[in-house]
Design an enzyme around this catalytic site. Structure first.
Site, PDB file in Angstrom:
ATOM      1  CB  CYS A   2      -6.875 -19.957   2.228  1.00 18.45           C
ATOM      2  SG  CYS A   2      -8.094 -20.012   0.928  1.00 18.45           S
ATOM      3  NE  ARG A  27      -3.962 -17.001   6.314  1.00 22.34           N
ATOM      4  CZ  ARG A  27      -2.700 -16.751   6.006  1.00 22.34           C
ATOM      5  NH1 ARG A  27      -2.007 -15.923   6.741  1.00 22.34           N
ATOM      6  NH2 ARG A  27      -2.121 -17.317   4.973  1.00 22.34           N
ATOM      7  CD1 TRP A  77     -10.026 -13.554  -0.339  1.00 27.38           C
ATOM      8  CD2 TRP A  77      -8.887 -14.649  -1.933  1.00 27.38           C
ATOM      9  NE1 TRP A  77      -9.839 -12.695  -1.397  1.00 27.38           N
ATOM     10  CE2 TRP A  77      -9.146 -13.336  -2.385  1.00 27.38           C
ATOM     11  CE3 TRP A  77      -8.193 -15.514  -2.763  1.00 27.38           C
ATOM     12  CZ2 TRP A  77      -8.725 -12.884  -3.624  1.00 27.38           C
ATOM     13  CZ3 TRP A  77      -7.777 -15.066  -4.004  1.00 27.38           C
ATOM     14  CH2 TRP A  77      -8.048 -13.745  -4.418  1.00 27.38           C
ATOM     15  CG  ASN A 103      -3.061 -20.737   1.969  1.00 26.22           C
ATOM     16  OD1 ASN A 103      -3.475 -20.170   0.970  1.00 26.22           O
ATOM     17  ND2 ASN A 103      -2.101 -20.229   2.726  1.00 26.22           N
ATOM     18  N   GLY A 104      -3.778 -22.299  -1.090  1.00 23.87           N
ATOM     19  CA  GLY A 104      -2.915 -22.283  -2.271  1.00 23.87           C
ATOM     20  C   GLY A 104      -3.688 -22.735  -3.498  1.00 23.87           C
ATOM     21  CD  GLU A 497      -2.554   3.504   0.323  1.00 21.31           C
ATOM     22  OE1 GLU A 497      -2.194   2.856  -0.649  1.00 21.31           O
ATOM     23  OE2 GLU A 497      -3.063   2.986   1.332  1.00 21.31           O
ATOM     24  CE  LYS A 501      -6.482   1.698   1.815  1.00 25.35           C
ATOM     25  NZ  LYS A 501      -5.088   1.375   1.759  1.00 25.35           N
ATOM     26  CD  GLU A 504      -7.975  -2.062   0.087  1.00 26.45           C
ATOM     27  OE1 GLU A 504      -7.522  -0.923   0.326  1.00 26.45           O
ATOM     28  OE2 GLU A 504      -7.401  -3.085   0.460  1.00 26.45           O
ATOM     29  CG  HIS A 520       0.189  13.170 -21.116  1.00 28.63           C
ATOM     30  ND1 HIS A 520       0.783  13.749 -22.211  1.00 28.63           N
ATOM     31  CD2 HIS A 520       0.717  13.782 -20.032  1.00 28.63           C
ATOM     32  CE1 HIS A 520       1.667  14.649 -21.810  1.00 28.63           C
ATOM     33  NE2 HIS A 520       1.636  14.696 -20.482  1.00 28.63           N
ATOM     34  CE  LYS A 618      -4.249  -6.163   7.080  1.00 25.43           C
ATOM     35  NZ  LYS A 618      -4.404  -4.779   6.584  1.00 25.43           N
TER      36      LYS A 618
HETATM   37  C1  AGP Z   1      -4.082  -2.407   0.996  1.00 28.08           C
HETATM   38  O1  AGP Z   1      -5.112  -1.655   1.544  1.00 28.08           O
HETATM   39  C2  AGP Z   1      -4.541  -3.561   0.256  1.00 28.08           C
HETATM   40  N1  AGP Z   1      -5.273  -4.419   1.132  1.00 28.08           N
HETATM   41  C3  AGP Z   1      -3.551  -4.281  -0.644  1.00 28.08           C
HETATM   42  O2  AGP Z   1      -3.322  -3.462  -1.737  1.00 28.08           O
HETATM   43  C4  AGP Z   1      -2.194  -4.688  -0.043  1.00 28.08           C
HETATM   44  O3  AGP Z   1      -1.441  -3.554   0.242  1.00 28.08           O
HETATM   45  C5  AGP Z   1      -1.449  -5.601  -1.017  1.00 28.08           C
HETATM   46  O4  AGP Z   1      -2.194  -6.762  -1.224  1.00 28.08           O
HETATM   47  C6  AGP Z   1      -0.078  -5.969  -0.521  1.00 28.08           C
HETATM   48  O5  AGP Z   1      -0.138  -6.591   0.719  1.00 28.08           O
HETATM   49  P1  AGP Z   1       1.110  -6.677   1.660  1.00 28.08           P
HETATM   50  O6  AGP Z   1       1.465  -5.308   2.084  1.00 28.08           O
HETATM   51  O7  AGP Z   1       0.658  -7.534   2.800  1.00 28.08           O
HETATM   52  O8  AGP Z   1       2.200  -7.320   0.868  1.00 28.08           O
END
Ligand code: AGP
Length: 623
Positions: A2, A27, A77, A103-104, A497, A501, A504, A520, A618
């Site tokens: 947001c 955002r 968002w 926002n919040g 990671e 990706k 995501e 395990h 983001k």
């Molecule tokens: C990363 O690709 C993601 N968009 C997400 O996991 C992100 O890293 C996480 O929300 C933390 O965000 P930040 O690095 O802005 O704190």
């Protein structure tokens, strides 16, 4: 997550607000809206839906808003209510005389709603499902009862509001004034001048207005603001005192570069990693005496080197980079590192106190989970440091000291170049602390220092390889509904990671595991439909890694393996992706690249927009 934006000044305010909404798009893209007062009503244009910026821009181009020196807007968002027009901000109070963007989260919105209805005997006719619409009605209710000005009424209304937020309200009865409130968040006021007159921008972050002015103030938690064309007043809601926040100047240019030859930000951001690393290193490595210079933490560096343990809090990609820092810092500098998800660290009994160091890592510097964990650590007496990419962000303002990533603005929702920048800073910090501590033989230090310099070249080489096996890997992964990513040692965070990706942006379920952990439990799900991506470049654990791959193959799982060029270790796999040989400590910088590319290309193959994965934003500014 947001974004709010308001403008007062000589320019045409609706144009400025719409431009800012485009710039802050990542955002949240579940709703966009803008409001202008015509004197006797608010003209609002808003659109809700998944990825609805285009629809919103079409709406405002067809249904023009009146010209005004005063307007505000929002990108959403979704938290309360699905992405649709009626849930997009701005929202109006029942009388239509107050408008809000927010926002919040208002945690006790149902209590507020019930109170209004009980006390007035009238049911609120709400248009949206949002907590925000209840909030603006609560402010209206308190103002009607108290007959106070908007600002005084808001102060009083806030006493009964629970949650964390940043919002601005405008009233038809007080034209030309924005009143805003911040709790557990931050806001910025950009201070500029246009055609000889002052102008002000109110925003969640500096970027949306940074091409109009580089001067701004940060509005921290527990503040009430009022902004007019003549200036702004900031008041602490706890003490009632008026404060004068320090004027700041942006040092780093935040202007978004163009996409250039690239169609997607993510593609561009992946490919700018060699130049980005040069930027991260520039001025921070002294080639004459082979030292690392991290000016931002100078005051604390000796204490950091002598600390008995360092605590790191982060989420998502930043958490994965924090894990790598742990591996490096413990191995290179001999300093124990505890890495935790910030939200877990915050709400358990943590043993930090005076003398402890808690470091937050965050690309955005706005992640609520990480911010509240740092606040908590500070309350317990710890020194809090930040590693983040965004100047003027909440984290950069609240921490005692820190290191900026200098990765340049990242617009793709999925972190790519900022992950690499976080790794580079993690490696530099480990080397720096090792040297201060004097724990690493000079020869070993020099070898690592030199390899650090070579990173841009290695990364460039990998990005320029057009490995035909990537296509085979894509064919294999595109039909999979699930995949495992496995690695050992420094390849374990890379497995996490890589899996994040693909999950995501390509919408494929994937899990990252320490390769040994597979047996395990997770191994039980392996069959010919479940690909395994194995990070199996040369390492001290390559033999064990090969055994783990064989275990997967024994269950008929197809294996895609990242291997060192020429496959000197004879890693068994269905598809090999060869990569140049680097020292094991630096292999994460190389190994992450094909995994970023795989995720990006898979997203395209699956018809998804890699820059805007569904349901994600983001910066995540709610806990
Ligand atoms: C990363 O690709 C993601 N968009 C997400 O996991 C992100 O890293 C996480 O929300 C933390 O965000 P930040 O690095 O802005 O704190």
């Amino acid at each position: 997550m947001c974004g709010i934006i308001g403008y007062i000044g000589k320019r045409n305010a609706p144009d400025i607000v719409i431009d800012a909404l485009k710039r802050a798009e990542t955002r949240g893209y579940h709703g966009f809206g803008v409001a202008v007062s015509t004197g006797n009503k608010f003209e609002i244009r808003k659109k809700g839906g998944e990825d609805c910026l285009g629809d919103f821009l079409e709406l405002v181009s067809k249904s023009l808003l009146p010209k005004s020196s005063y307007a505000f807007g929002h990108n959403r968002w979704a938290t309360h209510g699905t992405p649709e027009d009626r849930n997009a901000h701005p929202h109006l109070s029942q009388s239509g005389r107050l408008a809000i963007v927010h926002n919040g989260i208002i945690e006790n919105y149902s209590v507020l709603k019930n109170t209004i209805e009980k006390e007035t005997g009238v049911s609120l006719k709400l248009i949206s499902d949002t907590d925000t619409e209840v909030l603006v009605n609560w402010i209206e209710y308190v103002q009607k009862l108290s007959k106070l000005s908007l600002k005084e009424a808001m102060k009083s209304a806030l006493e009964n509001v629970e949650g964390t937020f940043a919002f601005i309200v405008a009233s038809l009865d007080e034209p030309g004034v924005f009143v805003g409130a911040v709790r557990g968040r931050t806001m910025r006021i950009g201070v500029g001048e246009h055609e000889g007159e002052k102008e002000f921008f109110i925003a969640s972050e500096v970027y949306p207005f940074s091409h109009y002015t580089q001067t701004y103030v940060v509005i921290p938690s527990h503040k009430l603001i009022s902004v007019t064309k003549d200036g702004y007043i900031v008041e602490d809601t706890r003490t009632g005192l008026v404060e004068t926040p320090e004027l700041k100047k942006l040092e780093i240019t935040l202007h978004a570069t163009e996409k250039g030859e690239y169609k997607y930000w993510m593609d561009k951001e992946i490919h700018e990693q060699p130049r980005m690393i040069e930027n991260v290193l520039q001025g921070r490595v002294d080639l004459r005496d082979k030292s690392v210079i991290l000016g931002g933490i100078k005051e604390y560096e000796k204490d950091l080197a002598n600390a008995s343990i360092l605590h790191i809090v982060a989420h998502g990609t930043s958490f994965n980079s924090a894990l790598l820092f742990k591996y490096w810092c413990e191995a290179i500098a001999g300093i124990p590192v505890n890495v935790e998800l910030a939200s877990e660290f915050r709400y358990r009994k943590t043993l930090v106190s005076n003398g402890s160091f808690v470091i937050g890592i965050s690309q955005s510097g706005e992640t609520a989970d990480t911010i509240v964990a740092l606040e908590h650590a500070q309350e317990l007496g710890a020194t809090i440091l930040g590693i983040c990419n965004v100047e003027g962000s909440h984290m950069s303002e609240m921490t005692d000291a820190g290191i900026f990533l200098r990765a340049g603005r990242e617009l793709g929702v999925a972190s790519t170049k900022t992950f690499t920048a976080q790794m580079a800073v993690g490696m530099m910090l480990s080397l720096h602390l090792a040297r201060i501590k004097g724990v690493l033989p000079e020869g070993s230090y020099q070898e690592l220092f030199e390899e650090l310099q070579s990173l841009p070249l290695y990364i460039e080489e990998v990005l320029s390889l057009d490995n035909p096996n990537i296509k085979l890997a894509l064919e294999l992964l595109k039909n999979a509904s699930s995949a495992y990513y496995i690695g050992r040692g420094v390849s374990y965070p890379i497995a996490l990671e890589g899996a994040l990706k693909i999950k995501e942006i390509a919408g494929i379920h994937a899990e990252g595991y320490a390769a040994s952990e597979m047996k395990h439990g997770p191994i039980g799900l392996l069959d010919k439909h479940m690909p395994v991506v194995a990070i199996a470049t040369s390492s001290s654990q390559i033999d064990k890694m090969i055994s783990n791959i064989k275990e997967a193959q024994a269950r008929k799982a197809p294996v895609i393996a990242l291997v060192t060029r020429g496959n000197p270790n004879n890693v068994p796999a269905d598809i090999h992706i060869e990569l140049p040989e680097v020292r094991e400590e630096f292999s994460p910088f190389i190994n992450i690249l094909p995994l970023q590319i795989l995720a990006f290309r898979l997203a395209l193959m699956k018809g998804k927009n890699p820059d805007k994965p569904e349901g994600l934003a983001k910066s995540i500014t709610v806990e």
